[in-house]
Structures are given as structure tokens and as C-alpha cells.
Design a protein around this motif. Structure first.
Motif, short mmCIF file in Angstrom:
data_model
loop_
_atom_site.label_atom_id
_atom_site.label_comp_id
_atom_site.label_asym_id
_atom_site.label_seq_id
_atom_site.Cartn_x
_atom_site.Cartn_y
_atom_site.Cartn_z
N LEU A 150 0.73 -1.19 -0.03
CA LEU A 150 -0.37 0.06 0.25
C LEU A 150 1.23 1.04 -0.13
O LEU A 150 0.16 2.51 -0.09
CB LEU A 150 -0.64 -0.30 1.21
CG LEU A 150 -2.02 -1.59 1.23
CD1 LEU A 150 -2.52 -1.21 2.24
CD2 LEU A 150 -2.88 -0.78 -0.26
N ARG B 29 -8.59 3.50 2.95
CA ARG B 29 -8.29 3.61 1.37
C ARG B 29 -9.22 2.74 0.73
O ARG B 29 -9.99 3.87 -0.07
CB ARG B 29 -7.38 2.70 1.38
CG ARG B 29 -6.54 3.29 0.07
CD ARG B 29 -4.94 2.59 -0.04
NE ARG B 29 -4.06 2.10 -1.43
CZ ARG B 29 -2.85 2.21 -1.95
NH1 ARG B 29 -2.28 2.81 -1.36
NH2 ARG B 29 -2.84 2.31 -2.88
N ASP B 126 -6.04 -3.82 -3.59
CA ASP B 126 -5.70 -3.41 -2.46
C ASP B 126 -4.58 -4.66 -1.30
O ASP B 126 -3.92 -4.55 -0.45
CB ASP B 126 -6.03 -1.95 -1.61
CG ASP B 126 -6.43 -1.05 -2.67
OD1 ASP B 126 -5.21 -0.59 -3.64
OD2 ASP B 126 -7.22 -0.01 -2.62
#
Lengths: 167, 167
Positions: A150, B29, B126
Motif C-alpha cells: 500500500l 483507502r 489493495d
DNA sequence: CCTATATAGTTGAACTCTAAGCTGTTGAGA
DNA sequence: TCTCAACAGCTTAGAGTTCAACTATATAGG
């Protein structure tokens, strides 16, 4: 973008939902423990922790934001409240007059020392007590992998990466 | 309580901080992705998902709260907003007049179908893209373990459980 | 039947968070 | 020196969450 969505298969779906649920149960709980016993959100507790570990218990606001994974804005609000409580003090920065230091006060240190045992006990009881050594090892491994992933990856798809083919 | 705190050792400390960081990076995120692309917090998205999977796309408020890991209060506020947007409709409950149903409207279903691809893609990019098969398997295992553990364990230490010995 | 207690859900206030924009400062280049 | 973009931090506005209190209904006990 997303010409063809790469949907999750049955197995991935289950993994994702399990992770989501576990994560929520755990962090909701820790959040509440801290709020109840220390009157602090976890984000604020973490700010105190980071400051306590810094040289002179002092950090520039930006460094503090980065190390506590806070946005600048959130940190401003947080420090304002912590300062009002007498746990943190702001100091001007001589070298860069835009800047500001945040310093943990003795009262803040005391607050932290008083809150830490209960929180650590909760982390142990809620997380570590449930996992065997192997699971703990892999959890760390997975976490490190994710952090690297990330940190490398842009937060959102870069415009220029829009290609015609699904690549 | 906490006569003697079971502090985390070096290794546990690192594991905990890595997990905390990874978890925050990931969920911040995803939260932002949904907010940006769908204008919805993840909690709201999940409410739509749960409703979409229910028979008649309808659930009692309490069931919806439980299945989406929301507090009752949060759900009330959330459904109020989703209802204002036309994505959810409240219906009275005949059998129990205290109760209420929440039903996903066609517009709500459309909203979900429009938002899902982007979100799923983000979860894949992700999370899953970073982990190999083994890590995914263990992540699921750890999550299931945690869910069981946290569901069994009272959210906070029961008063009567305060014993003299550290047992 | 009447009261007490539990349950379903909502509400309002206080607090936190985010996003966007603002102020003042720094530093690089013309 | 002047200009201007980048940077540090703060402020404002709006949205979400929580907690405690509240309404209304259901249920159990006497």
C-alpha cells in the motif's frame, strides 16, 4: 476504467468478509475500551504514544501526523483538544516559522502511563490470546506485506494508466 | 484490576503495530475510494449490500444492524439518509408494531450495482493482489479465529470476574 | 387486569473526521 | 530582488458516530 471487473470468487468473498468482520469487532472493541477507561479515541492515544517515544517527547506536527497515520487536519483538531486538556503543548519552530512542535507534557505522560495498562491488556486479551504463535507470525508477515504494497501503490488509479485493453 | 499488566514483548509489539498500520492503510483507502466514487461511507455501502442479499431485499432494522455490524443508533441515522436519497424505504411491521422493515428500492439496487465494481476492484487491488494463496488462507483462518474469540468473550471485563489471584 | 421490565427503534447533543480552502513561510529560478 | 509554486499548519463547514435519553409496544408476574 474497469472494463471488466475482477469479481471475488466464493473463497475470496468469504475471506474478505471474515477479515472485515474480525477487524471491525476487534477495533470497535479497542476503541470503546479506550474511550471508556481513558476518555480518549484510539487516534488520540496513539498521538500520545508517538510523542512519548520521540526525543524530548517532541515532534514536528507533520512528523507526528505521519507517524500516527493522521491527516494534517485531523492532527490539528486532535492536538487542539489534547492541548486544552493539558497533555500536549505547542511550541513555535525557530528554523521554520511555518512549523510547529508538539510536546508531551508531564501531565500527558502521566495520562499515558495511566491509560496504557488497560489498553495493552485489552490488546492482549482480544488479539494475542486468541492466536497461536504461528498465526501471530503470519499476521505480522501479512501486515508487513500489505504495508509495503500500500505504500508502493498510488492511492488511486493514475489517470495515465487508463489503457484501451484490459491488460 | 490489572494488578500486573501483561505487557507486549518486542515481537508482539512489532506484530501489533504492523497490523494496526496495515489495517489503517487498507481501510482508510477503501473508505476513500467509496466516498469518492460512490459518495458513500463503507458502512452505508454495507447496508445496501446486506439488504440486496435479503429475501425481498427487506430486513428488520435490528437484523440489518446486526448483519452490518452497526449500532442501532447508527443504523437509524444511516437509513434516514439512505431513505432521503431514495435508496431505501421504511415499512411498518404488522406483527410487532414497535418494529420496522427496511427495504432496498430499485434505485438503491441500481446504486449498488453501479458502485460495486469499483469497490471490488479496490479490494482486489489493495488486498488480494498483495497476498499469495497461502497468506489468503491464513488470513481467513485468523479472521475466523478472532471472530469466534470476540463473539465468545464479553466486550468488557465482567465485574464478578474480579478475582484476587491473577489466575 | 395491572404493573414492571424488556425490547424496537428514534432522537439530539457532543464529538470526531474529512475535504476544501485559507494564511503565512520557504525556496527555487528569472 | 521578485515571483511563484510548494509547503506547514490551521480553520470552516458538513457529515458520521456515539451515548444517553426517550417513545411506544410487547411480555412476564402477581
Amino acid at each position: 476504467m474497469t472494463a471488466d471487473t475482477r469479481w471475488l470468487d466464493e473463497d475470496e468473498q468469504r475471506t474478505w468478509r471474515a477479515f472485515l468482520t474480525a477487524q471491525r469487532l476487534l477495533f470497535d472493541r479497542l476503541e470503546r475500551q479506550l474511550q471508556r477507561d481513558a476518555g480518549l479515541p484510539h487516534a488520540y492515544y496513539e498521538i500520545l504514544v508517538r510523542l512519548s517515544e520521540a526525543p524530548d517527547r517532541t515532534l514536528r506536527m507533520s512528523q507526528l501526523a505521519d507517524s500516527s497515520l493522521s491527516s494534517r487536519s485531523r492532527l490539528s483538531h486532535a492536538v487542539a483538544r489534547l492541548e486544552a486538556a493539558g497533555w500536549v503543548r505547542r511550541r513555535a519552530c525557530a528554523e521554520d516559522r511555518r512549523g510547529a512542535f508538539a510536546e508531551l507534557t508531564p501531565d500527558g505522560m502521566a495520562k499515558l502511563e495511566e491509560s496504557a495498562p488497560g489498553h495493552v491488556e485489552a490488546v492482549r486479551a482480544d488479539l494475542f490470546d486468541a492466536l497461536d504463535r504461528d498465526q501471530q507470525r503470519v499476521l505480522r508477515d501479512i501486515s508487513d506485506t500489505l504495508i509495503a504494497h500500500l505504500s508502493d501503490t498510488a492511492a488511486w488509479p493514475v489517470e495515465s494508466d487508463t489503457r484501451a485493453d484490459a491488460g
